[in-house]
Scaffold this motif. Sequence first.
Motif, PDB file in Angstrom:
ATOM      1  N   ARG A 222       0.835  -1.207   0.000  1.00 19.89           N
ATOM      2  CA  ARG A 222       0.000   0.000   0.000  1.00 19.89           C
ATOM      3  C   ARG A 222       0.866   1.252   0.000  1.00 19.89           C
ATOM      4  O   ARG A 222       0.603   2.207  -0.728  1.00 19.89           O
ATOM      5  N   HIS A 223       1.949   1.251   0.803  1.00 14.93           N
ATOM      6  CA  HIS A 223       2.849   2.416   0.841  1.00 14.93           C
ATOM      7  C   HIS A 223       3.505   2.637  -0.517  1.00 14.93           C
ATOM      8  O   HIS A 223       3.666   3.771  -0.969  1.00 14.93           O
ATOM      9  N   LYS A 224       3.888   1.545  -1.159  1.00 15.91           N
ATOM     10  CA  LYS A 224       4.485   1.662  -2.483  1.00 15.91           C
ATOM     11  C   LYS A 224       3.492   2.280  -3.462  1.00 15.91           C
ATOM     12  O   LYS A 224       3.844   3.160  -4.267  1.00 15.91           O
ATOM     13  N   GLN A 228       3.678   5.840  -5.517  1.00  7.59           N
ATOM     14  CA  GLN A 228       3.444   5.883  -6.963  1.00  7.59           C
ATOM     15  C   GLN A 228       2.450   6.971  -7.312  1.00  7.59           C
ATOM     16  O   GLN A 228       2.644   7.714  -8.291  1.00  7.59           O
ATOM     17  N   ASP A 229       1.410   7.124  -6.502  1.00  6.09           N
ATOM     18  CA  ASP A 229       0.416   8.184  -6.728  1.00  6.09           C
ATOM     19  C   ASP A 229       1.057   9.565  -6.599  1.00  6.09           C
ATOM     20  O   ASP A 229       0.762  10.471  -7.389  1.00  6.09           O
ATOM     21  N   LEU A 230       1.953   9.738  -5.600  1.00  8.89           N
ATOM     22  CA  LEU A 230       2.631  11.027  -5.403  1.00  8.89           C
ATOM     23  C   LEU A 230       3.503  11.373  -6.609  1.00  8.89           C
ATOM     24  O   LEU A 230       3.556  12.530  -7.046  1.00  8.89           O
ATOM     25  N   LYS A 304       9.234  -3.591  -0.321  1.00 10.01           N
ATOM     26  CA  LYS A 304       8.002  -4.351  -0.564  1.00 10.01           C
ATOM     27  C   LYS A 304       8.335  -5.726  -1.138  1.00 10.01           C
ATOM     28  O   LYS A 304       7.791  -6.759  -0.723  1.00 10.01           O
ATOM     29  N   ARG A 305       9.283  -5.761  -2.106  1.00  5.43           N
ATOM     30  CA  ARG A 305       9.661  -7.035  -2.715  1.00  5.43           C
ATOM     31  C   ARG A 305      10.353  -7.943  -1.696  1.00  5.43           C
ATOM     32  O   ARG A 305      10.070  -9.144  -1.613  1.00  5.43           O
ATOM     33  N   LEU A 306      11.250  -7.339  -0.875  1.00  2.00           N
ATOM     34  CA  LEU A 306      11.971  -8.129   0.127  1.00  2.00           C
ATOM     35  C   LEU A 306      11.022  -8.681   1.188  1.00  2.00           C
ATOM     36  O   LEU A 306      11.047  -9.878   1.503  1.00  2.00           O
ATOM     37  N   VAL A 307      10.133  -7.786   1.725  1.00  2.00           N
ATOM     38  CA  VAL A 307       9.168  -8.229   2.736  1.00  2.00           C
ATOM     39  C   VAL A 307       8.231  -9.270   2.149  1.00  2.00           C
ATOM     40  O   VAL A 307       7.904 -10.275   2.795  1.00  2.00           O
TER      41      VAL A 307
END
Length: 786
Positions: A222-224, A228-230, A304-307
């Motif tokens: 979600r943070h990613k 992206q939206d910003l 995100k990919r690592l988690v």
Amino acid sequence: MGLTNKDLLKRLRAAFKAEAEDRLKIINSDLVELEKKPAGDKYDEVIESIFRQTHSLKGAARSADLPVIEKISGALEDIFSALKRNEIKISFEMTNVLYDATDTLADLAATPESEHTNVHGNQISKIIKQIKELSSGKSVNETKPVEKEPKPVDKLLPAMAIKKTQKEIAPQPEPAAPQKKGQEAFKEADPQTQTIRVSINKLDSLMLQAEEILQAKLLANRHKNELQDLIEMLELWKKDWAQITTATHALSQMINKETEPGRKKKTALVSLSKLIELIESNQNQSRLFEDRLLALFKSAHQDKRLVGELVDRLLEDMKDVLMLPFSFFLEMIPKIVRDLARDQNKKVKVSMEGGDVEINRKILEEMKDPLIHLLRNCVDHGIEKSEIRKKNKKPETGTVNVIISQTNSDKIEIIISDDGEGIDIKKVKEAAIKKKVISRQEASELSEKEALDLIFQSDVTTSLIITDISGRGLGMAIVREKIERLGGEVSVESTPGKGTKFRALLPITLATFRGILVSAGEQQFIIPTVNVDRVVRVRPDDIKTVENKETILLNGKTVPLVRLDDVLEIHHKERVSASETYPALVLGTGEKRIAFSLDKVLDEEEILFKSLGKQLSRVRNIYGATVLGNRKVVPILNVMDLMKSAVHISPMSAEVPVRMEEQESEKISVLVAEDSITSRMLLKTILESAGYQVKTVVDGLEALTELKEGEYNLLVSDVDMPRMNGFVLTGKIREDKKLGDLPVILVTALHSREDRERGIDVGANAYIVKSSFDQSNLLEVVKKYI
């Protein structure tokens, strides 16, 4: 051994219980092999295996200070030692005694040591005596297999007392000993397999924590997405500033072209210069902001990919820990089928495949009872007796096949079939009509598959008599309910004279799955992706009305269309525009497909399943819940319930109208024939508390006289009575033109196969064994026949 440390003894007995379970499974499996091939190539190997298991069990029982189990294990060790030396020969009668011995050992292992002699005393002494006689080479014919003693229900107590007594004598599990932090209570490592025993509670707790980490993965995603939206917003902002920069430069050139310099021009140039400086400074700042934001986005994407990888790997490993091969279930099947076949006086063999296929432990535990019920159906209803099979030119021994396979990455298929007489569809329809599940008109319109599906309806049974094995018409309904509750489905196929096949499709795990996020009636829901056939766009012109139901055409086939918000009985928004299209999910497979229209299809994502808890164990149309990345709790819909709720069932046409006022005014009258005062009192109390009018008599002759003189709706009778027993009484009732249709329920301590068969032969409707007597059981059967 003189143990004084109570905690150590409890821990030893807890370890012994687990060890005994494993060793007894191996012994039972070897006994089945030995019985199938008593003189096969592996005879010596199987005898040696059982000898070693009984020897180890005896030693373990001695360590846990369990003398009774040690004594029986020692006796078994002696008999297999004699078999090893070829002093005696294995036989069918001997294996019966050996099976009874292993069953007794299993009961003793699950019972507190203080109750061993009190609860199983007579049974233990009989088994040891029989094993010693067999070991010494006595003729097996002199030794009858041990019959497990029925509970002394002939000396029945009032209903409340029965519950209390059963509670007091029920085996209580040994409490697990407290453990120090970081210290395991017991570890059993095998040098070859490197396995270890871990408490299931610990594994469940660890799995729960592993599942919770999925929330971190969802949040990182979600943070990613927010970053992206910003970045997209920044790009739009840059475009706007670029237009302003171009306009200001054009304005500057226009001012410089003026022929007459003046004060206004100078002031305008100064202001314009300041504006340009501000724009250039802003552009530099925006470039720095963009660089930092892109670096942050790149870092968030990597995190995100690592988690995600860590969470996925941890969840997969934890799922593997809690996965069990089906062999844990399959290894008990031969003995279950053998015992059922012996009770039914039938010859049945079992063929099994797919023991190495793995499934989540919880699903396997939940499925154990439904699968055993399907096996019972195959043996009890499917496989014929040997003389009938020979007459029909079939092999004398019937076959039950169990095949387990993995159909795709997240589904398991279980097929249980038999080569018996198949299902008589006419009888199924008649049973359903009799129980008013469908009308005769509806029955005539059913396809063969729809008629077969009636066996999954409650109260529908073709059995002529109710016994402790079958006949209540509830088993198959419970099978379907349990399978569907696990997110699976079950179906049946049958060919008259050739056999029946049950097919169950189950998820491999329940923890995580892919789900489609939808909105309907201003609320959000999750629908499991695996149940979605397709997503379509529907226009009002596509909808056709067939028999007062809305439908759409898909691939040339008509599919019912319903509104999801209507099925869920929630508020929905009115669709005003006639040209507006809206999405619909087509749920189900094959012939059973229904399209559910909704407001929006929002997304598809990985879902962490959460149950609703014990307080809401069964909520119609709701399977569970999940927490989205934005921390919003969203219900997960039960697709099987949705399919049922969406189908409009027309009211049945009653063939024989009943006036309710007449039904209520007539109190149902029951006659009880029982020579035991205590049993007679208990039966009378139970039936009267349920609202029935009850009269009691002391034997069959008095019962027959009373039935001819009075008006009764049902007879509950003992079998073993003076002057006239229950079998003779039932036979005379069936011969009487006036009493011929009277329902007869036999409640008796006689529990052998021959007694049950005689009950069927004389025409009893139900046969309840007192050793398995239960108040609700009796009332359930009475209600069925009144």
